[in-house]
Design an enzyme around this catalytic site. Sequence first.
Site, short mmCIF file in Angstrom:
data_model
loop_
_atom_site.label_atom_id
_atom_site.label_comp_id
_atom_site.label_asym_id
_atom_site.label_seq_id
_atom_site.Cartn_x
_atom_site.Cartn_y
_atom_site.Cartn_z
N GLU A 47 0.84 -1.21 0.00
CA GLU A 47 0.00 0.00 0.00
C GLU A 47 0.88 1.26 0.00
O GLU A 47 1.92 1.31 0.64
CB GLU A 47 -0.92 0.03 1.23
CG GLU A 47 -1.86 -1.16 1.33
CD GLU A 47 -2.90 -1.24 0.21
OE1 GLU A 47 -2.99 -0.29 -0.57
OE2 GLU A 47 -3.60 -2.25 0.14
N GLY A 48 0.39 2.29 -0.70
CA GLY A 48 1.16 3.53 -0.86
C GLY A 48 0.96 4.49 0.31
O GLY A 48 0.15 4.27 1.22
N ASN A 50 -0.41 7.44 0.65
CA ASN A 50 -1.64 8.18 0.94
C ASN A 50 -2.81 7.32 1.38
O ASN A 50 -3.71 7.81 2.05
CB ASN A 50 -1.99 9.07 -0.25
CG ASN A 50 -1.04 10.24 -0.32
OD1 ASN A 50 -1.09 11.13 0.54
ND2 ASN A 50 -0.13 10.24 -1.27
N LEU A 302 -0.75 14.86 -11.92
CA LEU A 302 -0.79 13.92 -13.04
C LEU A 302 -0.07 12.65 -12.63
O LEU A 302 1.15 12.59 -12.59
CB LEU A 302 -0.11 14.57 -14.26
CG LEU A 302 -0.17 13.79 -15.56
CD1 LEU A 302 -1.60 13.51 -15.97
CD2 LEU A 302 0.55 14.56 -16.66
N ARG A 303 -0.87 11.64 -12.29
CA ARG A 303 -0.29 10.37 -11.82
C ARG A 303 0.15 9.58 -13.03
O ARG A 303 -0.61 9.40 -13.99
CB ARG A 303 -1.38 9.64 -11.03
CG ARG A 303 -0.97 8.39 -10.34
CD ARG A 303 -0.12 8.65 -9.11
NE ARG A 303 -0.10 7.44 -8.31
CZ ARG A 303 0.64 6.37 -8.60
NH1 ARG A 303 1.45 6.38 -9.64
NH2 ARG A 303 0.55 5.29 -7.82
O1 GFB Z 1 0.42 7.89 -2.47
P1 GFB Z 1 -0.07 6.81 -3.30
O2 GFB Z 1 -0.59 5.65 -2.60
O3 GFB Z 1 -1.14 7.37 -4.33
O4 GFB Z 1 1.12 6.28 -4.16
P2 GFB Z 1 -2.07 6.64 -5.42
C1 GFB Z 1 1.72 7.00 -5.17
C2 GFB Z 1 3.14 7.41 -4.80
O5 GFB Z 1 3.80 7.79 -6.01
C3 GFB Z 1 3.19 8.63 -3.88
C4 GFB Z 1 4.52 8.99 -5.83
O6 GFB Z 1 3.12 8.36 -2.51
C5 GFB Z 1 4.52 9.25 -4.31
O7 GFB Z 1 5.61 8.57 -3.73
N1 GFB Z 1 3.78 10.08 -6.48
C6 GFB Z 1 2.57 10.05 -7.08
C7 GFB Z 1 4.25 11.34 -6.58
N2 GFB Z 1 2.24 11.27 -7.54
C8 GFB Z 1 3.27 12.08 -7.25
C9 GFB Z 1 3.52 13.47 -7.48
O8 GFB Z 1 2.72 14.21 -8.02
N3 GFB Z 1 4.69 13.96 -7.01
C10 GFB Z 1 5.61 13.18 -6.38
N4 GFB Z 1 6.75 13.77 -5.93
N5 GFB Z 1 5.41 11.86 -6.15
C11 GFB Z 1 -1.89 4.02 -5.36
C12 GFB Z 1 -0.69 3.12 -5.25
O9 GFB Z 1 -1.39 5.27 -5.76
O10 GFB Z 1 -2.78 3.59 -6.31
C13 GFB Z 1 -1.05 1.69 -5.20
O11 GFB Z 1 -0.02 3.40 -4.07
C14 GFB Z 1 -2.03 1.31 -6.28
O12 GFB Z 1 0.15 0.94 -5.38
C15 GFB Z 1 -3.22 2.26 -6.20
O13 GFB Z 1 -1.40 1.39 -7.54
C16 GFB Z 1 -4.23 2.00 -7.26
O14 GFB Z 1 -3.41 6.35 -4.86
O15 GFB Z 1 -2.00 7.54 -6.59
#
Ligand code: GFB
Length: 441
Positions: A47-48, A50, A302-303
């Site tokens: 899990e990431g 957020n 922008l993901r």
């Molecule tokens: O936070 P997070 O769970 O969001 O995971 P999602 C994405 C991670 O990618 C962030 C990096 O914690 C950052 O480390 N990241 C994404 C970014 N966007 C940015 C950005 O704009 N700037 C920077 N500096 N870093 C989840 C994933 O992603 O989505 C899971 O954690 C899974 O693995 C799920 O894929 C569907 O919710 O976008």
Amino acid sequence: NGASRGSSATCAKRVLQEILPLPETCPPEVLGLRGTVYILYDVNISEGFNLRRDVYIRVAVFVRRLQRRRRFRQVRLVLPPWPRLYHWHSQGLQQAGLPWSHFFDLDSLRRYAPVLDYDEFLAEQRIFGNPGAPLVHVAHAFRLQHYEVMLEQGIFRDKFERVTDKPCSEGSLSGGPLLQQAELRVGRFHCVRFQGSAGLLEKLLREAIAEDTAGPEDADDMRTYALLSAETVLHDHWGDEHFWQARRSMRFARRLDQVAADFRLHALATTDASVGVQRPALWELERPKRDAKGGDYLCAHLRRGDFVRAREATTPTLKAAAQQIKQLLRAFNMTTVFLATDATPYELMELKELFYRFRLVHFAPESNAQRRALKDGGVAVVDQLVCAYARYFVGTYESTFTYRIYEEREILGFNQASTFNTFCKALGGSCSRNAVWPIVW
Ligand code: GFB
């Protein structure tokens, strides 16, 4: 009050460590912590960042409530060290086992719930237990699992049961030491099928305490319990005032706030005063408002990364994203876009070319020293903070990174139309939008 006991215990602990020679053992009653129940928790490694923040809120709301019960007056929630997350790609940075203080203002968290960073927990254990002992005893660890069938005759019922029909052992399931911390030793390890909200955990804990407590003389002992895969637990009431109080207490570390504020000043010519956001020093003093103006820039989250492959149907191409941003800039008569993204350097170059005649701003640490200090997770927080102060925000469909920015802007007092916006796969098409969950005060 209960929420501030964590910090006074920490303070007393430091005094003890620094001024007084420690006796062989230091009885908990010296610091008034008899009967303390420590709750460790952990989240599935995949899990990431957020989603983990959301899991924290589920558990923090639960623990704050739990404190009202006599048996749990002295409960402490131990914040799990951040493991190196899958999305933190940078090499050469120490990114494993980060404390929560790296990202969040712990004093602010503690004014909502009695939390301890992991090193504070260890220090308390060592003072109260045997100062020379290398191991910390966890009485029970529960690995939470989903039920295979969720509905019973079409009804979703809150329930849990210990798994007895399948093998369940710490080694075979966790693939490493508990919470990746070598000093933790588990007394009894259980797999538990769990379905329902955080409040149900009280019953689980009470059962374990009853199993451990031989008589009234035991009731005052300090004990530690661990909840693993805590993402299985649902919110007691998602999006109500308790959720939002916990969320508001989750302020970022001041260091990170400062880096974002400096960047906004120098790269985007905005200050808190110029954007109409004056956040009180304490989250408890915040009041509802909807008049935040925002800096003279649009922010786009922008993901990219895994979304490009795993969510191809809803994630725009770079060109389609640039078209949508430019249309918004024209509509709002703006020329600057701040781009928060996990795009590769190559994708970033491509994006820059797509923005001629507009100004594209992106945050990158200004030196290696700053990169080492912030680490990948800190850079992402700075991106979120800069987006929180923009005049207009557009984010990525079903990204929790985007959702946390929505929440931050709700707290800061922006109008909803400037916040709850989602990229479409393509310009002009009808597409699914992220849910709108407004703040509740
Ligand atoms: O936070 P997070 O769970 O969001 O995971 P999602 C994405 C991670 O990618 C962030 C990096 O914690 C950052 O480390 N990241 C994404 C970014 N966007 C940015 C950005 O704009 N700037 C920077 N500096 N870093 C989840 C994933 O992603 O989505 C899971 O954690 C899974 O693995 C799920 O894929 C569907 O919710 O976008």
